[in-house]
Design a protein around this motif. Structure first.
Motif, PDB file in Angstrom:
ATOM      1  N   PHE A 192      39.626  45.772  38.051  1.00  0.00           N
ATOM      2  CA  PHE A 192      40.871  45.263  37.467  1.00  0.00           C
ATOM      3  C   PHE A 192      42.095  45.796  38.201  1.00  0.00           C
ATOM      4  O   PHE A 192      43.010  45.030  38.551  1.00  0.00           O
ATOM      5  N   THR A 193      42.126  47.122  38.452  1.00  0.00           N
ATOM      6  CA  THR A 193      43.332  47.715  39.028  1.00  0.00           C
ATOM      7  C   THR A 193      43.485  47.441  40.522  1.00  0.00           C
ATOM      8  O   THR A 193      44.612  47.332  41.019  1.00  0.00           O
ATOM      9  N   GLN A 194      42.365  47.333  41.239  1.00  0.00           N
ATOM     10  CA  GLN A 194      42.448  47.180  42.688  1.00  0.00           C
ATOM     11  C   GLN A 194      42.278  45.735  43.155  1.00  0.00           C
ATOM     12  O   GLN A 194      42.506  45.452  44.329  1.00  0.00           O
ATOM     13  N   PHE A 195      41.862  44.842  42.257  1.00  0.00           N
ATOM     14  CA  PHE A 195      41.640  43.461  42.681  1.00  0.00           C
ATOM     15  C   PHE A 195      42.326  42.458  41.760  1.00  0.00           C
ATOM     16  O   PHE A 195      43.219  41.720  42.193  1.00  0.00           O
ATOM     17  N   LEU A 196      41.931  42.406  40.492  1.00  0.00           N
ATOM     18  CA  LEU A 196      42.400  41.343  39.613  1.00  0.00           C
ATOM     19  C   LEU A 196      43.910  41.377  39.398  1.00  0.00           C
ATOM     20  O   LEU A 196      44.596  40.361  39.601  1.00  0.00           O
ATOM     21  N   GLU A 197      44.441  42.534  38.986  1.00  0.00           N
ATOM     22  CA  GLU A 197      45.884  42.583  38.746  1.00  0.00           C
ATOM     23  C   GLU A 197      46.698  42.422  40.027  1.00  0.00           C
ATOM     24  O   GLU A 197      47.685  41.668  40.027  1.00  0.00           O
ATOM     25  N   PRO A 198      46.359  43.094  41.127  1.00  0.00           N
ATOM     26  CA  PRO A 198      47.137  42.856  42.358  1.00  0.00           C
ATOM     27  C   PRO A 198      47.155  41.388  42.789  1.00  0.00           C
ATOM     28  O   PRO A 198      48.193  40.884  43.239  1.00  0.00           O
ATOM     29  N   VAL A 199      46.004  40.706  42.662  1.00  0.00           N
ATOM     30  CA  VAL A 199      45.955  39.287  43.033  1.00  0.00           C
ATOM     31  C   VAL A 199      46.847  38.472  42.101  1.00  0.00           C
ATOM     32  O   VAL A 199      47.596  37.586  42.542  1.00  0.00           O
ATOM     33  N   ALA A 200      46.786  38.771  40.806  1.00  0.00           N
ATOM     34  CA  ALA A 200      47.615  38.035  39.848  1.00  0.00           C
ATOM     35  C   ALA A 200      49.098  38.261  40.107  1.00  0.00           C
ATOM     36  O   ALA A 200      49.902  37.316  40.055  1.00  0.00           O
ATOM     37  N   ARG A 201      49.483  39.487  40.409  1.00  0.00           N
ATOM     38  CA  ARG A 201      50.895  39.778  40.657  1.00  0.00           C
ATOM     39  C   ARG A 201      51.364  39.167  41.970  1.00  0.00           C
ATOM     40  O   ARG A 201      52.518  38.737  42.085  1.00  0.00           O
ATOM     41  N   ALA A 202      50.490  39.120  42.958  1.00  0.00           N
ATOM     42  CA  ALA A 202      50.843  38.477  44.218  1.00  0.00           C
ATOM     43  C   ALA A 202      51.015  36.977  44.018  1.00  0.00           C
ATOM     44  O   ALA A 202      51.949  36.360  44.559  1.00  0.00           O
ATOM     45  N   ALA A 203      50.124  36.384  43.225  1.00  0.00           N
ATOM     46  CA  ALA A 203      50.218  34.949  42.955  1.00  0.00           C
ATOM     47  C   ALA A 203      51.502  34.615  42.203  1.00  0.00           C
ATOM     48  O   ALA A 203      52.091  33.542  42.392  1.00  0.00           O
ATOM     49  N   ASP A 211      55.141  34.934  36.610  1.00  0.00           N
ATOM     50  CA  ASP A 211      55.609  36.308  36.479  1.00  0.00           C
ATOM     51  C   ASP A 211      56.063  36.623  35.052  1.00  0.00           C
ATOM     52  O   ASP A 211      56.182  37.794  34.685  1.00  0.00           O
ATOM     53  N   ASP A 212      56.296  35.584  34.241  1.00  0.00           N
ATOM     54  CA  ASP A 212      56.600  35.816  32.826  1.00  0.00           C
ATOM     55  C   ASP A 212      55.402  36.433  32.108  1.00  0.00           C
ATOM     56  O   ASP A 212      55.562  37.109  31.086  1.00  0.00           O
ATOM     57  N   VAL A 213      54.205  36.183  32.642  1.00  0.00           N
ATOM     58  CA  VAL A 213      52.971  36.724  32.064  1.00  0.00           C
ATOM     59  C   VAL A 213      52.571  38.019  32.749  1.00  0.00           C
ATOM     60  O   VAL A 213      52.263  39.017  32.094  1.00  0.00           O
ATOM     61  N   THR A 214      52.604  38.029  34.086  1.00  0.00           N
ATOM     62  CA  THR A 214      52.104  39.192  34.829  1.00  0.00           C
ATOM     63  C   THR A 214      52.963  40.430  34.639  1.00  0.00           C
ATOM     64  O   THR A 214      52.484  41.543  34.861  1.00  0.00           O
ATOM     65  N   GLN A 215      54.208  40.266  34.215  1.00  0.00           N
ATOM     66  CA  GLN A 215      55.039  41.448  34.004  1.00  0.00           C
ATOM     67  C   GLN A 215      54.544  42.296  32.834  1.00  0.00           C
ATOM     68  O   GLN A 215      54.933  43.468  32.700  1.00  0.00           O
ATOM     69  N   TYR A 216      53.662  41.717  32.014  1.00  0.00           N
ATOM     70  CA  TYR A 216      53.107  42.457  30.896  1.00  0.00           C
ATOM     71  C   TYR A 216      51.734  43.067  31.216  1.00  0.00           C
ATOM     72  O   TYR A 216      51.117  43.668  30.336  1.00  0.00           O
ATOM     73  N   LEU A 217      51.260  42.904  32.433  1.00  0.00           N
ATOM     74  CA  LEU A 217      50.033  43.577  32.842  1.00  0.00           C
ATOM     75  C   LEU A 217      50.300  45.078  32.947  1.00  0.00           C
ATOM     76  O   LEU A 217      51.445  45.496  33.188  1.00  0.00           O
ATOM     77  N   PRO A 218      49.280  45.915  32.767  1.00  0.00           N
ATOM     78  CA  PRO A 218      49.525  47.366  32.717  1.00  0.00           C
ATOM     79  C   PRO A 218      50.159  47.938  33.974  1.00  0.00           C
ATOM     80  O   PRO A 218      51.056  48.781  33.895  1.00  0.00           O
ATOM     81  N   GLY A 219      49.712  47.498  35.155  1.00  0.00           N
ATOM     82  CA  GLY A 219      50.302  48.012  36.384  1.00  0.00           C
ATOM     83  C   GLY A 219      51.761  47.623  36.521  1.00  0.00           C
ATOM     84  O   GLY A 219      52.597  48.430  36.936  1.00  0.00           O
ATOM     85  N   ALA A 220      52.080  46.387  36.171  1.00  0.00           N
ATOM     86  CA  ALA A 220      53.462  45.918  36.225  1.00  0.00           C
ATOM     87  C   ALA A 220      54.319  46.656  35.205  1.00  0.00           C
ATOM     88  O   ALA A 220      55.481  47.002  35.480  1.00  0.00           O
TER      89      ALA A 220
END
Length: 275
Positions: A192-203, A211-220
């Protein structure tokens, strides 16, 4: 047993194993190396020592927070892992059985782990901050760029980094309480931390509204809490990109993840038989 007694027992349990200091050394080396490389590249580029006239540059006043944020931008996985290992290692080695026999109130044991998690989070936070700030500040000063130490905003950001580390340990404890299998928990954390979230934030940098959604991911949320991120430099922003969460909102989101994971873990897996 009282919470104080259980906490003392938990502290002894965690600091008599080698895992905590092994991860701390890896954290120091990983963040230190990353900060040194980025410190050289960004400082040299900002002063024109490397790169051409058309090369993208970061404004000098933005360099200190971006470089110092390496501690959390790339180092947050270490407090997350130590928090996960605090719990899953006990399931794996069956050490929870005598612990629960000595302290039948399992909630007290979980609270003790959270208290020790604060200590570990602060410890790892200091290691991560030192690893990021020392080489970054050295390169900034070497190239004649302000280090930002005269600004109260810099020190406030460093304090928020320590808070982020503590919250990441809490999230790890919640994951460990929810997912008993150590291998499964660690693999899930890394995926999740090294693949899924980085890919989602890059997308999200290319897809309007994502980005309205990804800003609520834990890393963001962690980056928002800190107030800077080295990854924001390499991600192009669309014209409709959101401004992101305020630092306090990022902290609340990260705390929310921790609270939900710990609560669900306690109500489900933590209350089941361990042997």
């Amino acid at each position: 047993m009282t919470l104080a007694t259980t906490t003392r027992s938990e502290t002894t349990k965690q600091f008599t194993t080698a895992m905590w200091w092994i991860l701390a050394i890896v954290l120091l080396a990983y963040v230190g190396f990353t900060a040194a490389v980025l410190g050289f590249v960004f400082s040299a580029s900002a002063t024109g020592a490397i790169g051409g006239a058309g090369a993208p540059q970061i404004p000098e006043e933005s360099l200190p927070p971006v470089l110092y944020s390496t501690a959390t931008s790339v180092g947050y996985v270490f407090p997350l892992l130590i928090g996960t290992l605090m719990v899953t290692s006990e399931f794996r080695h069956k050490t929870l059985t005598p612990t629960f026999l000595a302290t039948p109130r399992r909630g007290t044991v979980l609270w003790a782990k959270l208290v020790v998690g604060v200590l570990l989070g602060l410890l790892y936070g200091v290691v991560g901050v030192v690893a990021a700030v020392v080489p970054s500040a050295a390169f900034l000063a070497g190239y004649g760029v302000e280090t930002g130490f005269a600004s109260s905003e810099t020190w406030a950001m460093l304090g928020r980094m320590l808070l982020a580390y503590v919250l990441w340990v809490f999230i790890g404890i919640g994951i460990g309480a929810l997912v008993r299998n150590q291998v499964g928990a660690i693999v899930g954390v890394l995926v999740f931390t090294q693949f899924l979230e980085p890919v989602a934030r890059a997308a999200a940098s290319f897809v309007d509204g994502l980005d309205d959604v990804t800003q609520y991911l834990p890393g963001a949320a962690s980056d928002a809490l800190v107030g800077a991120s080295v990854f924001s430099v390499s991600m192009p922003q669309t014209g409709a990109a959101t401004e992101g969460l305020e630092w306090w909102a990022g902290g609340l989101v990260l705390l929310g993840y921790a609270a939900v994971l710990v609560a669900v873990g306690y109500l489900t897996s933590w209350r089941r038989d361990v042997s």
